[in-house]
Design an enzyme around this catalytic site. Structure first.
Site, PDB file in Angstrom:
ATOM      1  CG  ASN A 108      -1.817   1.200   1.325  1.00  0.00           C
ATOM      2  OD1 ASN A 108      -2.520   1.495   0.368  1.00  0.00           O
ATOM      3  ND2 ASN A 108      -1.784   1.903   2.447  1.00  0.00           N
ATOM      4  CG  HIS A 110      -0.531   6.292   4.603  1.00  0.00           C
ATOM      5  ND1 HIS A 110      -1.914   6.307   4.665  1.00  0.00           N
ATOM      6  CD2 HIS A 110      -0.103   7.210   5.506  1.00  0.00           C
ATOM      7  CE1 HIS A 110      -2.293   7.206   5.571  1.00  0.00           C
ATOM      8  NE2 HIS A 110      -1.228   7.762   6.092  1.00  0.00           N
TER       9      HIS A 110
HETATM   10  C1  GRF Z   1      -2.926   8.896  -3.036  1.00  0.00           C
HETATM   11  O1  GRF Z   1      -2.746  10.140  -2.402  1.00  0.00           O
HETATM   12  C2  GRF Z   1      -2.443   7.788  -2.138  1.00  0.00           C
HETATM   13  O2  GRF Z   1      -1.390   8.157  -1.293  1.00  0.00           O
HETATM   14  C3  GRF Z   1      -3.644   7.490  -1.320  1.00  0.00           C
HETATM   15  O3  GRF Z   1      -4.767   7.667  -2.170  1.00  0.00           O
HETATM   16  C4  GRF Z   1      -4.405   8.568  -3.206  1.00  0.00           C
HETATM   17  C5  GRF Z   1      -4.670   7.875  -4.520  1.00  0.00           C
HETATM   18  O4  GRF Z   1      -4.485   8.755  -5.549  1.00  0.00           O
HETATM   19  N1  GRF Z   1      -3.584   6.143  -0.803  1.00  0.00           N
HETATM   20  P1  GRF Z   1      -4.505   8.184  -7.064  1.00  0.00           P
HETATM   21  O5  GRF Z   1      -5.844   7.485  -7.261  1.00  0.00           O
HETATM   22  O6  GRF Z   1      -3.363   7.215  -7.195  1.00  0.00           O
HETATM   23  O7  GRF Z   1      -4.339   9.403  -7.914  1.00  0.00           O
END
Ligand code: GRF
Length: 208
Positions: A108, A110
């Site tokens: 994941n 984050h």
């Molecule tokens: C990102 O900011 C990621 O860190 C978080 O959700 C967001 C997803 O953005 N888990 P995207 O869909 O990849 O543009």
């Protein structure tokens, strides 16, 4: 060849970073088999289609209860026989059975330096709102293995990003994406695809 499933819910910029890194050779020995979204309107599905990657939707809303969704979700994922599951902005809680079956094979991204600004309630802009409210001078992003907790699995990579005077949550979010997320998520996948990551006692070792 590491076969990937990428789980998405929104814009898909992290998915795009993965697809671009594979295309340019920054990620080697890996291929995205499927993109799975709980949100049929996710622009991430559009990104997958443009790159010729299969995109499918599955949502708890389609099932009479969570147990039925969990079983269907796991069956669907297993049908692709992937080696690594990448959560890239996926906002649905994973079935415990999936986490157990794919131990240390789910990662994941984050948008903070875990253990800061993570856990229940810290997602999307809320992460950056928390960082700005606390007044930290440095934030960043973390790639970690997924376990039964929320943002609690073994940390693989982190990258720091400066917080600037006058930052809004949106401006900070974009900087963290550009300077950290879109770099360390592809990097983590490339390391795993080339057998350079090992986990023992909850700690990750990287063989560069
Ligand atoms: C990102 O900011 C990621 O860190 C978080 O959700 C967001 C997803 O953005 N888990 P995207 O869909 O990849 O543009």
């Amino acid at each position: 060849m590491l076969k990937l499933a990428v789980l998405v819910s929104g814009g898909g910029t992290n998915l795009q970073a993965i697809l671009d890194a594979i295309d340019t050779g920054k990620i080697t020995n890996a291929r995205v088999e499927v993109v799975i979204s709980n949100n049929p309107g996710a622009y991430a599905l559009e990104r997958a289609a443009r790159c010729g990657v299969e995109g499918i939707c599955i949502s708890p809303k389609e099932y009479e209860n969570r147990a039925a969704f969990n079983a269907a979700f796991l069956d669907k994922l297993n049908s692709y026989e992937v080696d690594l599951v990448v959560m890239a902005g996926f906002l649905v809680v994973l079935p415990p059975e999936m986490i157990a079956q794919y131990r240390n094979r789910i990662i994941n991204i984050h948008p903070s330096l875990i253990p800061s600004f993570c856990g229940t309630g810290f997602y999307g802009l809320k992460v950056h709102e928390g960082a700005l409210a606390r007044g930290v001078k440095v934030t960043g992003a973390t790639v970690h293995f997924v376990d039964e907790g929320t943002d609690t699995g073994p940390i693989i990579l982190q990258k720091a990003v400066e917080v600037c005077e006058g930052d809004t949550p949106e401006v900070l979010q974009r900087r963290v994406m550009e300077q950290a997320e879109w770099k360390i998520l592809p990097k983590a996948i490339d390391l795993i695809a080339n057998d350079k990551v090992s986990v023992a006692d909850g700690h990750v070792t990287i063989k560069e």
